[in-house]
Design a protein around this motif. Structure first.
Motif, short mmCIF file in Angstrom:
data_model
loop_
_atom_site.label_atom_id
_atom_site.label_comp_id
_atom_site.label_asym_id
_atom_site.label_seq_id
_atom_site.Cartn_x
_atom_site.Cartn_y
_atom_site.Cartn_z
N PHE A 39 18.44 -29.73 6.12
CA PHE A 39 18.23 -28.30 5.99
C PHE A 39 19.55 -27.57 6.27
CE2 PHE A 39 14.08 -30.08 6.82
CZ PHE A 39 13.33 -29.49 5.80
N PHE A 40 19.63 -26.31 5.82
CA PHE A 40 20.86 -25.55 5.94
C PHE A 40 20.60 -24.20 6.60
CE2 PHE A 40 20.77 -28.07 2.02
CZ PHE A 40 21.72 -29.01 2.35
N ASP A 41 21.63 -23.69 7.23
CA ASP A 41 21.55 -22.39 7.88
C ASP A 41 22.41 -21.41 7.09
OD1 ASP A 41 21.00 -20.42 9.69
OD2 ASP A 41 22.48 -21.08 11.16
N GLY A 42 21.88 -20.99 5.93
CA GLY A 42 22.62 -20.07 5.08
C GLY A 42 23.62 -20.79 4.20
N GLY A 43 24.63 -20.05 3.75
CA GLY A 43 25.67 -20.62 2.91
C GLY A 43 25.38 -20.47 1.43
N ASN A 115 29.57 -23.77 0.39
CA ASN A 115 29.22 -24.74 1.42
C ASN A 115 28.76 -26.03 0.78
OD1 ASN A 115 28.31 -21.86 2.21
ND2 ASN A 115 28.86 -22.85 4.13
N LEU A 116 28.16 -25.91 -0.39
CA LEU A 116 27.64 -27.07 -1.12
C LEU A 116 28.11 -27.00 -2.57
CD1 LEU A 116 23.93 -26.86 0.05
CD2 LEU A 116 25.51 -28.68 0.65
N VAL A 117 28.65 -28.09 -3.07
CA VAL A 117 29.02 -28.18 -4.47
C VAL A 117 28.32 -29.40 -5.05
CG1 VAL A 117 30.89 -28.52 -6.12
CG2 VAL A 117 31.27 -27.08 -4.11
N GLN A 142 34.34 -24.54 1.50
CA GLN A 142 34.57 -24.32 2.93
C GLN A 142 34.91 -25.63 3.63
OE1 GLN A 142 31.60 -21.96 4.87
NE2 GLN A 142 31.78 -20.31 3.39
N HIS A 143 35.70 -25.51 4.71
CA HIS A 143 36.17 -26.69 5.43
C HIS A 143 35.00 -27.59 5.88
CE1 HIS A 143 38.85 -29.15 7.82
NE2 HIS A 143 38.02 -29.04 8.82
N ASN A 144 33.89 -26.96 6.26
CA ASN A 144 32.71 -27.74 6.69
C ASN A 144 31.75 -27.99 5.53
OD1 ASN A 144 31.76 -25.15 6.36
ND2 ASN A 144 30.61 -25.11 8.27
#
Length: 188
Positions: A39-43, A115-117, A142-144
């Motif tokens: 799961f993700f917290d935004g982005g 954040n995700l590609v 993004q770096h993370n």
């Protein structure tokens, strides 16, 4: 095809008919998100070669706040639009019916990072994976962030895209999933 988890879990998705796309199966999609999430917290997610939108929609269902979908094929684009509407993600999605190379050039001009590609191009076009390097070179990931490439066994991807190192590879039949993260970032 369906949304595997999150706020739209179980929502059926329409698949593109014909042989122009290869929808990621629910089993592979679940494995992908277990590797990178779950799961993700935004982005923001970028779904290049989106097809019916399964990966980008799944990321929204699992907490991504925004997604950009790129799809050139007219039939696939229509299915993508229908799936976004069905999942009620019109307000957090941008859809573009454009060639991926032109889309990346346009994205470079925008003040946006990902954040995700997700990159799942036609398998016989190895040069499309170079678009990942373009995004990395222009600090659009993004770096993370996480870069996920879906490719045929015959396609060998580099061990890194800039600071993003190949951290995990899984094989599903004739398909390989390659996950890239920045050195020093959390693995699974």
């Amino acid at each position: 095809m369906r949304v595997v988890a999150g706020e739209r879990k179980g929502m059926p998705l329409k698949a593109v008919t014909g042989s122009t796309t290869r929808p990621t199966t629910d089993k592979v999609k679940e494995s992908i998100f277990n590797m990178i999430g779950p799961f993700f917290d935004g982005g923001t997610a970028l779904d290049l070669f989106a097809g019916s939108g399964g990966l980008g929609i799944e990321s929204l269902s699992r907490g991504a706040e925004h997604a950009i979908f790129i799809e050139k094929d007219a039939k696939a684009y229509q299915v993508l639009q229908e799936n976004i509407k069905k999942c009620r993600y019109e307000n957090c999605s941008e859809l573009f019916r454009i060639d991926a190379k032109r889309a990346v050039k346009a994205l470079l001009k925008r003040d946006i990072t990902f954040n995700l590609v997700f990159l799942d191009p036609p398998y016989h076009h190895k040069e499309y994976y170079d678009l990942v390097q373009v995004l990395v070179d222009h600090d659009k990931v993004q770096h993370n962030g996480i870069i996920l490439c879906e490719h045929a066994k015959e396609v060998e991807l580099p061990p890194s895209f800039g600071a993003f190192l190949l951290q995990r590879q899984e094989t599903y039949g004739g398909t390989i999933i390659s996950v890239y993260r920045c050195a020093g970032e959390e693995g699974e």
